[in-house]
Design an enzyme around this catalytic site. Structure first.
Site, PDB file in Angstrom:
ATOM      1  CE  LYS A  78     -16.322  -8.377   8.593  1.00 40.37           C
ATOM      2  NZ  LYS A  78     -15.345  -8.321   7.339  1.00 40.37           N
ATOM      3  CE  LYS A  90     -14.428 -13.563   3.969  1.00 40.51           C
ATOM      4  NZ  LYS A  90     -14.580 -12.148   4.168  1.00 40.51           N
ATOM      5  CG  LEU A 191       1.019  -1.337   0.985  1.00 39.50           C
ATOM      6  CD1 LEU A 191       2.286  -0.587   0.366  1.00 39.50           C
ATOM      7  CD2 LEU A 191       0.282  -0.111   1.571  1.00 39.50           C
ATOM      8  N   GLY A 192      -2.671  -3.993  -0.485  1.00 35.72           N
ATOM      9  CA  GLY A 192      -3.719  -4.350  -1.571  1.00 35.72           C
ATOM     10  C   GLY A 192      -4.741  -3.628  -1.768  1.00 35.72           C
ATOM     11  CE  LYS A 193      -9.903  -6.908  -3.308  1.00 39.11           C
ATOM     12  NZ  LYS A 193      -8.907  -8.037  -3.022  1.00 39.11           N
ATOM     13  CB  ALA A 253      -1.768  -8.598   4.709  1.00 42.51           C
ATOM     14  CB  SER A 274      -8.939  -3.925   6.312  1.00 41.27           C
ATOM     15  OG  SER A 274      -7.848  -4.504   5.659  1.00 41.27           O
TER      16      SER A 274
END
Ligand SMILES: NC(=O)C1=CN([C@@H]2O[C@H](COP(=O)(O)OP(=O)(O)OC[C@H]3O[C@@H](n4cnc5c(N)ncnc54)[C@H](O)[C@@H]3O)[C@@H](O)[C@H]2O)C=CC1
Ligand SMILES: O=C(O)CCC(=O)C(=O)O
Length: 380
Positions: A78, A90, A191-193, A253, A274
């Site tokens: 990335k 990470k 449907l998080g951040k 998610a 995402s």
């Protein structure tokens, strides 16, 4: 960076075999706060490792390690794709984000990050929020993405969602002949951040949605917004989200959602979201291609957050972040064009692009050590 291990040795040194592509893996245990975390550093060839920290109730330590290894490798790619001078890292915290968080836990985590002496910078990911890292910031400066009131660049899911929208536009352009978002149906998982911001933006642009999330309140909020602006939002369960007839599947998610079972069910023309590590395996990209489904490589599309937190270490600048995030549109078009002309999958095209960039750049860089402070380490 491959370390050659004989099969016998690999059996005995199983953990080393698992991390053979990585530089360093740190297991963090603090009994007082209940912290169990793993920090994985894939590569510092281009600069200190940078990547968010996920909190998840992993069933086993092996599962947590596998996630940390895969996510951190993805961050190296990335960083290369987004053209930022950092490496891949990470962290994962083993625990339930709904009940296991405490200020002390994040302070303990911050102490472990500090112990790495600037080799690893971190912030939010799935299951964590900018406020969590305000506690970690008390122990280390190697924290990014805290609220602006605390000197950070704020919620990195904002540019991540922006980047996903650019990714959908580029994909629509190639698949449907127009970059417009309206008049299409999107199946949004999570449907998080990030997912909520993408969903609301799609609705504002005149799209229809299928949505699913384990969190009913988040689903209700998006349904209510749809009603308010006269758009269709249909909540579905976690199984049906793969089966609905839609134009684009938008996974926001967890990883591994593109696999043998789900590909058989998908009735969409593209996958753009995402979620990190969407493909359970690289071969699933070929299966998608054979089914006529365009796959937008996740680490190209979801780089907006990385772009913001990397920028923060130079002194946060929203215009610069927006411009670099917007470039996701052109990068994705270039990846699609390369895949088309070479007859390869889009993930193969993206990996090639990043690996070529890595080869060119690592010759100019040194393995990052404590003795040689990076220019990015500006807050010490
Ligand atoms: N936050 C960011 O800026 C970035 C996030 N990502 C990736 O995007 C994905 C989402 O990240 P965030 O929005 O930050 O996480 P989040 O934790 O804020 O949201 C995730 C949402 O997914 C839902 N969820 C969990 N399991 C589910 C299931 N089985 N079915 C449906 N929904 C489910 C959760 O209830 C939650 O609402 C993750 O894979 C993350 O690694 C990637 C780049 C940057
Ligand atoms: O979004 C962030 O805060 C850091 C970047 C990251 O961890 C990611 O892109 O997965």
């Amino acid at each position: 960076m491959n370390v050659m291990l004989s099969p016998n040795m690999s059996q005995r040194l199983d953990l080393f075999f698992q991390m053979r592509e990585h530089e360093q893996v740190v297991f963090c245990l603090d009994e007082a706060t209940g912290l169990r975390a793993i920090i994985a550093i894939h590569s510092t060839a281009l600069g200190p490792a940078l990547g968010g920290c996920r909190m998840h109730p992993y069933a086993t330590t092996e599962e947590a390690l596998a996630d940390a290894l895969r996510l951190s490798k993805g961050m190296t790619y990335k960083c290369l794709a987004a053209d930022v001078d950092f490496g891949g890292g990470k962290a994962v915290i083993i625990g339930d984000p709904r009940k296991d968080k405490s200020p002390e836990l994040f302070r303990a985590f911050g102490q472990f990050v500090e112990s790495l002496g600037g080799r690893f910078y971190t912030g939010t990911d799935m299951g964590t929020t900018p406020d969590d890292f305000v506690h970690a910031l008390k122990e280390t400066n190697c924290i990014v993405g805290v609220p602006e009131a605390y000197g950070g660049s704020g919620d990195s899911s904002v540019p991540t969602a922006e980047g996903v929208v650019y990714g959908i536009q580029a994909t629509n352009d190639v698949v449907f002949g127009s970059k417009h978002l309206h008049g299409k149906t999107y199946a949004v998982q999570g449907l998080g951040k990030v997912g909520k911001k993408v969903a609301l933006r799609l609705l504002e642009e005149g799209a229809d949605l299928y949505v699913c999330d384990l969190n009913e309140a988040a689903v209700k909020e998006v349904v209510a917004y749809g009603k308010q602006i006269g758009a269709s939002v249909k909540p579905v369960n976690g199984t049906d989200i793969y089966r609905v007839e839609a134009d684009v599947f938008v996974p926001c998610a967890f990883g591994g959602v593109i696999n043998d079972e789900t590909i058989a069910e998908l009735r969409v023309k593209a996958v753009v979201g995402s979620a990190n590590n969407q493909l359970a395996d690289k071969r699933h990209a070929r299966m998608l291609k054979e089914k006529g489904i365009m796959y937008a490589p996740d680490y190209i599309v979801n780089a907006g957050g990385l772009i913001q937190v990397a920028d923060e270490l130079y002194g946060a600048n929203k215009e610069r972040v927006l411009a670099k995030t917007k470039a996701i549109y052109d990068t994705l078009l270039a990846i699609y064009a390369r895949a088309e002309s070479e007859g390869i999958t889009t993930i193969e095209a993206a990996d090639q692009f990043c690996e070529e960039r890595l080869e060119k750049r690592k010759r100019r860089n040194h393995f990052f050590t404590h003795q040689k402070r990076p220019k990015w380490d500006i807050r010490r």
